[in-house]
Motif scaffolding. Structure first.
Motif, PDB file in Angstrom:
ATOM      1  N   ARG A 183       0.844  -1.190   0.000  1.00  0.00           N
ATOM      2  CA  ARG A 183       0.000   0.000   0.000  1.00  0.00           C
ATOM      3  C   ARG A 183       0.880   1.241   0.000  1.00  0.00           C
ATOM      4  O   ARG A 183       1.958   1.254   0.593  1.00  0.00           O
ATOM      5  CB  ARG A 183      -0.905   0.000   1.229  1.00  0.00           C
ATOM      6  CG  ARG A 183      -1.804  -1.224   1.327  1.00  0.00           C
ATOM      7  CD  ARG A 183      -2.881  -1.229   0.261  1.00  0.00           C
ATOM      8  NE  ARG A 183      -3.792  -0.106   0.470  1.00  0.00           N
ATOM      9  CZ  ARG A 183      -4.788  -0.108   1.348  1.00  0.00           C
ATOM     10  NH1 ARG A 183      -5.003  -1.197   2.082  1.00  0.00           N
ATOM     11  NH2 ARG A 183      -5.560   0.938   1.497  1.00  0.00           N
ATOM     12  N   TYR A 185       3.920   1.400   3.326  1.00  0.00           N
ATOM     13  CA  TYR A 185       3.872   2.699   2.666  1.00  0.00           C
ATOM     14  C   TYR A 185       5.196   2.944   1.960  1.00  0.00           C
ATOM     15  O   TYR A 185       6.146   2.152   2.093  1.00  0.00           O
ATOM     16  CB  TYR A 185       3.551   3.816   3.661  1.00  0.00           C
ATOM     17  CG  TYR A 185       4.578   4.047   4.759  1.00  0.00           C
ATOM     18  CD1 TYR A 185       5.405   5.165   4.741  1.00  0.00           C
ATOM     19  CD2 TYR A 185       4.697   3.176   5.837  1.00  0.00           C
ATOM     20  CE1 TYR A 185       6.323   5.408   5.750  1.00  0.00           C
ATOM     21  CE2 TYR A 185       5.607   3.402   6.856  1.00  0.00           C
ATOM     22  CZ  TYR A 185       6.424   4.528   6.808  1.00  0.00           C
ATOM     23  OH  TYR A 185       7.338   4.752   7.807  1.00  0.00           O
ATOM     24  N   SER A 205       0.097   4.288   1.298  1.00  0.00           N
ATOM     25  CA  SER A 205      -0.034   5.252   2.396  1.00  0.00           C
ATOM     26  C   SER A 205      -0.642   4.648   3.656  1.00  0.00           C
ATOM     27  O   SER A 205      -1.318   5.345   4.404  1.00  0.00           O
ATOM     28  CB  SER A 205      -0.879   6.449   1.947  1.00  0.00           C
ATOM     29  OG  SER A 205      -2.145   6.043   1.450  1.00  0.00           O
ATOM     30  N   SER A 206      -0.409   3.367   3.914  1.00  0.00           N
ATOM     31  CA  SER A 206      -0.922   2.724   5.130  1.00  0.00           C
ATOM     32  C   SER A 206       0.157   2.713   6.202  1.00  0.00           C
ATOM     33  O   SER A 206       0.708   1.668   6.570  1.00  0.00           O
ATOM     34  CB  SER A 206      -1.405   1.295   4.826  1.00  0.00           C
ATOM     35  OG  SER A 206      -2.594   1.316   4.071  1.00  0.00           O
ATOM     36  N   VAL A 207       0.494   3.896   6.701  1.00  0.00           N
ATOM     37  CA  VAL A 207       1.517   4.056   7.741  1.00  0.00           C
ATOM     38  C   VAL A 207       0.994   3.464   9.056  1.00  0.00           C
ATOM     39  O   VAL A 207      -0.144   3.716   9.439  1.00  0.00           O
ATOM     40  CB  VAL A 207       1.835   5.556   7.932  1.00  0.00           C
ATOM     41  CG1 VAL A 207       2.920   5.747   8.985  1.00  0.00           C
ATOM     42  CG2 VAL A 207       2.227   6.217   6.613  1.00  0.00           C
TER      43      VAL A 207
END
Length: 300
Positions: free
Chosen positions: A47, A55, A49-51
């Motif tokens: 992903r 990310y 932007s799945s911090v």
């Protein structure tokens, strides 16, 4: 799912076949393990932007808690196929595209922030639980929104393909709250809609909201995550169904990481220590997750 003894038997068969040559070794493998042996690579879905799960850092490389766990699985796949190492080919996926990417064979391991539930297990398989989250709301400070009950006449955004959308709509319907539900393509776009005023709130998993705030640096203080839990979201690594050798290998990887405490250290690296951007999430391991890890063999 086959037992450890069944997997050990299978790996023993691979070892015997290796002595007869690589072609013979491939013949005894099945599913993803056979594919990895034939191609020399494992395709990992990540992903953007799945911090802090999955990310892209500034250099463009996928990083995160789930990425680290998947790299351990790939190392064990390499051993099971008789290779010293396997290439990892990273493929970007979104909340909407991740399940089709796995079921179509485009991605071998989906390493992000994916909830495991009964509905999804009809089409894909999951590793042991890696994290436990909950749907919450992020709003701007000073918005006047202190609860989901304040969403009447407001706009709230969810990310396409997530479980948060159905959970939010169900909560609004049960409470007879009239709110407009918008959809973002990914978490970054959903957050941007709150930042620029197109939405009043963003509903997604709480840990992802904390990660988005942390990624903003000092500007993250302009936003707050409301305490109400709108749903229960247990995360896991996703892979194809009906692949018993891979399922057994993934379970063994997690038992290995738990017994060696590396599972705990990997958690601390991403949730308690500083992230690459210098920010901290400071999210202690929940008792529910700790209990799950203890069941895998984490020393008490």
């Amino acid at each position: 799912m086959p037992s450890r003894s069944a997997l050990a038997f299978a790996l023993g068969a691979v070892s015997l076949a290796l002595s007869a040559g690589p072609v013979a070794a491939i013949e005894v493998l099945t599913g993803t393990l056979r594919k990895a042996a034939e191609t020399g690579e494992v395709v990992v879905g990540y992903r953007a932007s799945s911090v802090p799960f999955s990310y892209v850092e500034k250099a463009g490389r996928p990083i995160g808690y789930a990425i680290d766990l998947c790299q351990e699985i790939v190392d064990d796949i390499a051993k099971a196929t008789g290779r010293t190492a396997l290439r990892i080919r990273y493929e970007p996926v979104t909340s909407e595209s991740r399940i089709p990417a796995v079921t179509s064979g485009g991605v071998d391991l989906e390493c992000g922030s994916t909830t495991t539930n009964a509905e999804r297990r009809r089409s894909v398989a999951f590793s042991p639980i890696t994290f436990i989250s909950a749907t919450k709301l992020l709003v701007k400070r000073g918005s006047g929104i202190r609860s989901y009950r304040d969403l009447g006449g407001r706009k709230v955004v969810v990310t396409a393909g997530t479980t948060n959308g159905p959970a939010l709509r169900e909560m609004l319907a049960k409470s007879s709250i009239q709110a407009e539900v918008l959809t973002g393509r990914d978490h970054a776009e959903s957050f941007a809609m709150v930042k620029d005023g197109r939405a009043d709130a963003f509903a997604t998993d709480d840990v992802l909201l904390y990660g988005l705030k942390a990624a903003e640096g000092g500007a993250g203080a302009d936003y707050t995550v409301l305490p109400e839990k709108l749903s229960f979201e247990p995360y896991a690594i996703m892979y194809r169904r009906d692949d018993p050798d891979l399922a057994a290998l993934v379970s063994d990887t997690f038992r290995r990481l738990a017994a060696s405490r590396e599972l705990r250290w990997t958690y601390d690296k991403w949730f308690l220590k500083r992230l690459p951007n210098g920010e901290r999430l400071d999210i202690p391991m929940s008792e529910d997750l700790r209990t799950s890890f203890l069941a895998m063999g984490l020393p008490d």
